[in-house]
Structures are given as structure tokens and as C-alpha cells.
Design a protein around this motif. Structure first.
Motif, PDB file in Angstrom:
ATOM      1  N   ALA B 197       0.859  -1.191   0.000  1.00 50.51           N
ATOM      2  CA  ALA B 197       0.000   0.000   0.000  1.00 50.51           C
ATOM      3  C   ALA B 197       0.888   1.232   0.000  1.00 50.51           C
ATOM      4  O   ALA B 197       1.958   1.226   0.598  1.00 50.51           O
ATOM      5  N   ARG B 198       0.428   2.261  -0.675  1.00 48.07           N
ATOM      6  CA  ARG B 198       1.237   3.481  -0.681  1.00 48.07           C
ATOM      7  C   ARG B 198       0.377   4.691  -0.332  1.00 48.07           C
ATOM      8  O   ARG B 198      -0.839   4.698  -0.560  1.00 48.07           O
ATOM      9  N   GLY B 199       1.066   5.689   0.220  1.00 54.49           N
ATOM     10  CA  GLY B 199       0.382   6.917   0.625  1.00 54.49           C
ATOM     11  C   GLY B 199      -0.166   7.653  -0.580  1.00 54.49           C
ATOM     12  O   GLY B 199       0.323   7.505  -1.693  1.00 54.49           O
ATOM     13  N   ASN B 200      -1.174   8.476  -0.317  1.00 55.43           N
ATOM     14  CA  ASN B 200      -1.866   9.123  -1.436  1.00 55.43           C
ATOM     15  C   ASN B 200      -2.311  10.532  -1.063  1.00 55.43           C
ATOM     16  O   ASN B 200      -3.394  10.951  -1.395  1.00 55.43           O
ATOM     17  N   ARG B 201      -1.460  11.219  -0.282  1.00 57.31           N
ATOM     18  CA  ARG B 201      -1.709  12.612   0.124  1.00 57.31           C
ATOM     19  C   ARG B 201      -2.860  12.714   1.134  1.00 57.31           C
ATOM     20  O   ARG B 201      -3.612  11.780   1.330  1.00 57.31           O
ATOM     21  N   TRP B 202      -2.931  13.897   1.720  1.00 57.03           N
ATOM     22  CA  TRP B 202      -3.939  14.153   2.740  1.00 57.03           C
ATOM     23  C   TRP B 202      -5.352  14.012   2.179  1.00 57.03           C
ATOM     24  O   TRP B 202      -5.613  14.430   1.052  1.00 57.03           O
ATOM     25  N   GLY B 203      -6.208  13.453   2.988  1.00 55.29           N
ATOM     26  CA  GLY B 203      -7.616  13.381   2.609  1.00 55.29           C
ATOM     27  C   GLY B 203      -7.946  12.244   1.665  1.00 55.29           C
ATOM     28  O   GLY B 203      -9.107  12.045   1.329  1.00 55.29           O
ATOM     29  N   ASN B 204      -6.922  11.512   1.227  1.00 52.01           N
ATOM     30  CA  ASN B 204      -7.172  10.395   0.316  1.00 52.01           C
ATOM     31  C   ASN B 204      -6.814   9.075   0.994  1.00 52.01           C
ATOM     32  O   ASN B 204      -5.932   9.038   1.845  1.00 52.01           O
ATOM     33  N   PRO B 205      -7.488   8.009   0.606  1.00 52.21           N
ATOM     34  CA  PRO B 205      -7.154   6.704   1.177  1.00 52.21           C
ATOM     35  C   PRO B 205      -5.808   6.205   0.645  1.00 52.21           C
ATOM     36  O   PRO B 205      -5.355   6.647  -0.412  1.00 52.21           O
ATOM     37  N   LEU B 206      -5.168   5.285   1.390  1.00 51.34           N
ATOM     38  CA  LEU B 206      -3.980   4.617   0.872  1.00 51.34           C
ATOM     39  C   LEU B 206      -4.414   3.767  -0.320  1.00 51.34           C
ATOM     40  O   LEU B 206      -5.570   3.348  -0.400  1.00 51.34           O
ATOM     41  N   LEU B 207      -3.479   3.509  -1.224  1.00 52.88           N
ATOM     42  CA  LEU B 207      -3.835   2.761  -2.426  1.00 52.88           C
ATOM     43  C   LEU B 207      -3.040   1.471  -2.543  1.00 52.88           C
ATOM     44  O   LEU B 207      -1.838   1.453  -2.283  1.00 52.88           O
ATOM     45  N   VAL B 208      -3.736   0.409  -2.920  1.00 53.01           N
ATOM     46  CA  VAL B 208      -3.061  -0.822  -3.339  1.00 53.01           C
ATOM     47  C   VAL B 208      -3.453  -1.018  -4.788  1.00 53.01           C
ATOM     48  O   VAL B 208      -4.642  -1.115  -5.108  1.00 53.01           O
ATOM     49  N   THR B 209      -2.469  -1.034  -5.667  1.00 55.61           N
ATOM     50  CA  THR B 209      -2.816  -1.082  -7.090  1.00 55.61           C
ATOM     51  C   THR B 209      -2.373  -2.366  -7.776  1.00 55.61           C
ATOM     52  O   THR B 209      -2.597  -2.550  -8.967  1.00 55.61           O
ATOM     53  N   GLU B 210      -1.707  -3.247  -7.041  1.00 50.64           N
ATOM     54  CA  GLU B 210      -1.313  -4.502  -7.680  1.00 50.64           C
ATOM     55  C   GLU B 210      -1.219  -5.622  -6.650  1.00 50.64           C
ATOM     56  O   GLU B 210      -1.251  -5.381  -5.444  1.00 50.64           O
ATOM     57  N   ASP B 211      -1.099  -6.832  -7.168  1.00 49.99           N
ATOM     58  CA  ASP B 211      -0.875  -8.032  -6.359  1.00 49.99           C
ATOM     59  C   ASP B 211      -2.102  -8.561  -5.618  1.00 49.99           C
ATOM     60  O   ASP B 211      -1.984  -9.480  -4.821  1.00 49.99           O
ATOM     61  N   VAL B 212      -3.265  -7.978  -5.831  1.00 48.35           N
ATOM     62  CA  VAL B 212      -4.453  -8.516  -5.163  1.00 48.35           C
ATOM     63  C   VAL B 212      -5.280  -9.301  -6.194  1.00 48.35           C
ATOM     64  O   VAL B 212      -5.632  -8.766  -7.247  1.00 48.35           O
ATOM     65  N   ASN B 213      -5.552 -10.541  -5.885  1.00 50.77           N
ATOM     66  CA  ASN B 213      -6.264 -11.430  -6.801  1.00 50.77           C
ATOM     67  C   ASN B 213      -7.640 -10.858  -7.160  1.00 50.77           C
ATOM     68  O   ASN B 213      -8.465 -10.625  -6.280  1.00 50.77           O
ATOM     69  N   PRO B 214      -7.906 -10.667  -8.465  1.00 49.07           N
ATOM     70  CA  PRO B 214      -9.200 -10.083  -8.856  1.00 49.07           C
ATOM     71  C   PRO B 214     -10.377 -11.032  -8.644  1.00 49.07           C
ATOM     72  O   PRO B 214     -11.527 -10.614  -8.663  1.00 49.07           O
ATOM     73  N   ARG B 215     -10.064 -12.331  -8.436  1.00 48.98           N
ATOM     74  CA  ARG B 215     -11.167 -13.289  -8.274  1.00 48.98           C
ATOM     75  C   ARG B 215     -11.586 -13.494  -6.823  1.00 48.98           C
ATOM     76  O   ARG B 215     -12.473 -14.266  -6.526  1.00 48.98           O
ATOM     77  N   VAL B 216     -10.880 -12.793  -5.933  1.00 50.51           N
ATOM     78  CA  VAL B 216     -11.258 -12.881  -4.517  1.00 50.51           C
ATOM     79  C   VAL B 216     -12.001 -11.598  -4.142  1.00 50.51           C
ATOM     80  O   VAL B 216     -11.398 -10.536  -4.058  1.00 50.51           O
TER      81      VAL B 216
END
Lengths: 174, 316
Positions: B197-216
Motif C-alpha cells: 500500500a502506498r500513501g496518497n496525500r492528505w484526505g485520500n485513502p492509501l492505495l493498493v494497485t497490484e498483487d491482489v487477486n481479482p477473483r477474490v
């Protein structure tokens, strides 16, 4: 006390005040850029070379406490102070009142240089949608603090505080 | 009697020297040259007492200014409520994570867990400095208290950042919202779903943009904790936040997760630095692998943080 001793004292005091006082006196979330303003005022009153040295020293002292790359403020401040000195050469009125707009303009240019160099170095938090708001507010504050800073730097250089039309800051002629 | 300083002529070669000096300093800083870094730390250590004195002297002024421009008493009350809310969110994640871990029987492994790590409670003494540094805070403890670079920093709500720079009596913390901040995370209840997960500036949620199985299918509201895997800078199971949105990316190759941080970053007054270094865990894991046959990579158990009780407390 020599001019350079006064200059060293002023630089350290200004940086400490920037960190402990002015950083907390934010207007619309923007901190006054007093250290940058001081560098510009040093260029206006002391000439481009002296201004560049003061700008470098001020930036370097400030860089010690910033999370940004060490030397970035020093680079931007010395360049803008040098430019301010060159520009002051070409204007006839550099009284402390008339110098305020110059300090404000120098602050704007200094911030833009700082952001430009930061972007070149790949800093992610410099060029943001807030940049123009920061420049606008800091420049406006520069108008207010520009006069006193110019007066302070005149004291540092041992220059006479007289009406500007009769004073040329760079040791040039009247 | 003062003598007027010879302001005189402009000398471009001096400017050139200063520019070269600046570029050299920037290069040394980027290359993280050891003696140069020590020099910076020493210079900071010399100036920090003056800085602290200045902060003490001017704190009534800056405090009054902040009160006037940010709501005064109402703001204090709001801060308290936010802290309480963060604490409750942390407990919720920790509870869900405990149930999850019990199921996997990892708790049986005799490994010190986050709650037992040495820690230092510190006061936040400065926020961001200047106009281009939104994601840092400074605390009043440093190397003299055992704090080192890259140690995790938590608050009542969970992970809030890590130590970026240390002086003798002060440290700078980079907050979790910094766009350059990365942390390995695990979605509670979905043990296979480990990602960055990476930071995404104030007021925004942290982001995970890869490595998560799309079928789960991952539910919103599920807790997220640090994974603690490999050479992670963070021990496992520190609450990070909640899933606020899970969606497929454009190519449906992965899931994009948005994580609402559980720690309240806006009202930090005290924080806890975990005296944890990645090498510590690695050594412990190696020892443990030796005694357990080496089949399982153990995970330290649940981390629930005690609320800081004393400013100067250093729990052994």
C-alpha cells in the motif's frame, strides 16, 4: 561588529525564527517565507554577490531542518538573491518602502526556482495544485515583510537608512 | 563604529562557486555519504537547543494564532473525539485480526509480538516545516532514547509512519500519507492477499494497485494490517486501516484497494515509536525456523497498543 558578523547573526536568527515562530503564523495554511525574503533583501541592499552568499548560507541553514534534499534551498536562495542584486542595480529607488515589492517579487521567483529544481530532482510534493496559492500568499506576505527585512539588511551592511533616491545600494554612484 | 560594507561589484565567479557547492551538497545528500550525514546531524544537534528554546518562547504566540484561525476550544474537543474514534477503530481491527490469527494457530509460536516490543512514547513538537513539506512531523525524542532510522511509529489508531531522520533529541517522522510511503499489508481474513500500500496525500485513502487477486471479492470495511513479510520495516499485524473501496482495475487483472487509515493523523499530540529494526525480526525468525523445522514462516501475533500514559515513559 563587522558586517559579516552581523550577517551571520542575522541569518541564524532568521532561520530559527522561521522554524519556531513564522512557521506557526500561517495565513490560509501558508507559512511566511521570511528566510527567502531575507536572502532577497540581502541581494537588494548588499549587491548580487553578497546577496548570493547570504542566500546560500540562509538556505543551507534552513536545509538542515527540512525534509527536502540538502542544498536545494541554498541553490534557489543564492540564485534569487543574485538576481535581486542585479535587478536592484537597474532601479533608482530602493528605499525600504520601495524595496518591499522587490522582496515580494523575489519571493515569488525564489519559490518558482525552488519548485523547478525540486521537480528536476524528482521531488513528488513540489508541483502540486496548491503551488500557485502558496506563491500568491507568500508573495503577498512578502509585501508586508519586505520593508522591515530591507531595513534589517541595510543595518547588516552598515548602509545608511536614508531616502532611497539618494542611496544606491551597490556602492555605485549617487 | 561601523564601516559601510563594500557591497560593490557583482562577481559571477562567486555565484558559480556557490552553485557548484550547492550541487555538490545535493549529490552527497542523494548518495547518502556517511560522514556528510553525520556532519548534518551534528549541525542540527548544535542548533536544536536554540530551536527548542524558541519553540518554548513562541508557543503561546503560535498557539494563540492557531486557535484563532482553527476554531479554538471547539477544535480541542474535536481533536479529543478524533483520538477516541481512532482508538476504537484500532481495537476493531485488532479484534478481527486476533480471530483471524487464532484460526491459523500462529499464536502458538513463541515469538514476541508487537505489543511487547520496546517502545518510546514521544510528544509531537513540530508539524510540517515550510510550504512544501506536508507529510512530516517532528517528535521530541531521538537517538539518545534509542530511536533509529526506519523504526515504525504508531498512535492510538495504528500505523502512522516511520522514522526518517534522527538527531540526538529529536526525530523526523514521515507520515503514512506521503506519496513515497510504502508499506506491505495483509487484508484481515484474506491471508493470501498480501500487497504493497502506498500513501496518497492528505484526505485520500492509501492505495493498493497490484498483487491482489481479482477473483477474490474483498468486502469493504475489512481491516488491513502490516504484513511484516521479508525485509519489511514493520512488524506484522499493526493496524493500518479499513478497506473503503475494492474495485477491479481497467484490465481486470488485479483489484485496486482503497484503505482508509485507522490512525488519525491530523490531531497527533503523542506518538509511540516501536524500537523495532527489520534485522531483529529476521534474526528471531531464523532462530525460530531452526526450532520449528523451518516449514513455516511465523507471524508475530496481534498488536494492540497501550495508550501512551506518560510522556517520558520508555517501556522495556
Amino acid at each position: 561588529m563587522t558586517a559579516w558578523a552581523r550577517a551571520a547573526l542575522t541569518v541564524i536568527t532568521a532561520v530559527l525564527l522561521q522554524l519556531t515562530l513564522f512557521d506557526g503564523l500561517r495565513v490560509a495554511g501558508i507559512a511566511p517565507e521570511v528566510a527567502l525574503g531575507l536572502a532577497v533583501a540581502a541581494g537588494i541592499t548588499g549587491g548580487s554577490t553578497n546577496g548570493a552568499i547570504i542566500g546560500f548560507a540562509t538556505g543551507l541553514a534552513l536545509d538542515l531542518f527540512l525534509a527536502t534534499p540538502f542544498g536545494l534551498s541554498a541553490l534557489a536562495f543564492c540564485l534569487v538573491a543574485y538576481l535581486a542584486g542585479m535587478f536592484a542595480n537597474s532601479v533608482s529607488d530602493t528605499s525600504w518602502v520601495a524595496a518591499a515589492p522587490l522582496v515580494a517579487a523575489g519571493t515569488a521567483v525564489g519559490l518558482c526556482l525552488y519548485v523547478l529544481f525540486g521537480e528536476i530532482l524528482g521531488q513528488p510534493n513540489f508541483y502540486t495544485p496548491d503551488l500557485w496559492r502558496i506563491v500568491l500568499v507568500a508573495t503577498t506576505i512578502g509585501l508586508v515583510i519586505g520593508g522591515p527585512l530591507t531595513k534589517l539588511m541595510r543595518w547588516v551592511w552598515g548602509a545608511p537608512n536614508r531616502p532611497a533616491t539618494s542611496y544606491r545600494p551597490l556602492g555605485l554612484v549617487n | 563604529m561601523t564601516r559601510r560594507h563594500e557591497a560593490g561589484r557583482s562577481r559571477p565567479h562567486i555565484l558559480l562557486v556557490l552553485v557548484i557547492a550547492s550541487v555538490t551538497l545535493l549529490t552527497l545528500d542523494f548518495r547518502n555519504v556517511g560522514p556528510f550525514a553525520s556532519l548534518q546531524t551534528t549541525a542540527r544537534d548544535v542548533l536544536n537547543p536554540f530551536r527548542s528554546a524558541g519553540e518554548t518562547v513562541f508557543s503561546p504566540v503560535t498557539g494563540a494564532w492557531a486557535s484563532v484561525f482553527s476554531g479554538g476550544a471547539d477544535s480541542d474537543e474535536l481533536d479529543d473525539l478524533r483520538a477516541e474514534n481512532a482508538q476504537l477503530r484500532n481495537e476493531l481491527i485488532a479484534q478481527a485480526n486476533a480471530e483471524d490469527l487464532l484460526g491459523s494457530a500462529l499464536l502458538q509460536l513463541d515469538i514476541p509480538y508487537v505489543g511487547n516490543l520496546d517502545r518510546v512514547v514521544a510528544q509531537v513538537v513540530a508539524g510540517s516545516i515550510g510550504n512544501f513539506d506536508d507529510f512530516h512531523i517532528e517528535i521530541d525524542k531521538g537517538s539518545a532514547d534509542g530511536i533509529g532510522v526506519n523504526m515504525p511509529v504508531v498512535s492510538e489508531g495504528g500505523l502512522i509512519g516511520r522514522v526518517e531522520e534522527v538527531s540526538r533529541n529529536r526525530s523526523r517522522i514521515v507520515l503514512i500519507v506521503d506519496p513515497e510511503f510504502n508499506v506491505g499489508v495483509r487484508v484481515v481474513g484474506y491471508d493470501e492477499e498480501l500487497a504493497l500500500a502506498r500513501g496518497n496525500r492528505w484526505g485520500n485513502p492509501l492505495l493498493v494497485t497490484e498483487d491482489v487477486n481479482p477473483r477474490v471479492p474483498i468486502e469493504e470495511g475489512v481491516g488491513v494490517v502490516t504484513s511484516g513479510l521479508g525485509n519489511s520495516l514493520y512488524p506484522a499485524n499493526i493496524p493500518v486501516g479499513f478497506i473503503s473501496e475494492a474495485r477491479l482495475d481497467q484490465g481486470a487483472l488485479t483489484q485496486v484497494l482503497e484503505i482508509e487509515p485507522s490512525g488519525d493523523l491530523e490531531t497527533l499530540r503523542f506518538v509511540t515509536v516501536l524500537l523495532f529494526e527489520a534485522d531483529d525480526l529476521e534474526e528471531e525468525l531464523q532462530l525460530d525456523l531452526g526450532t520449528n523445522g523451518g516449514d513455516t514462516v511465523p507471524t508475530p501475533a496481534v498488536g494492540v497498543f497501550d495508550e501512551p500514559v506518560a510522556e517520558d515513559e520508555t517501556t522495556p
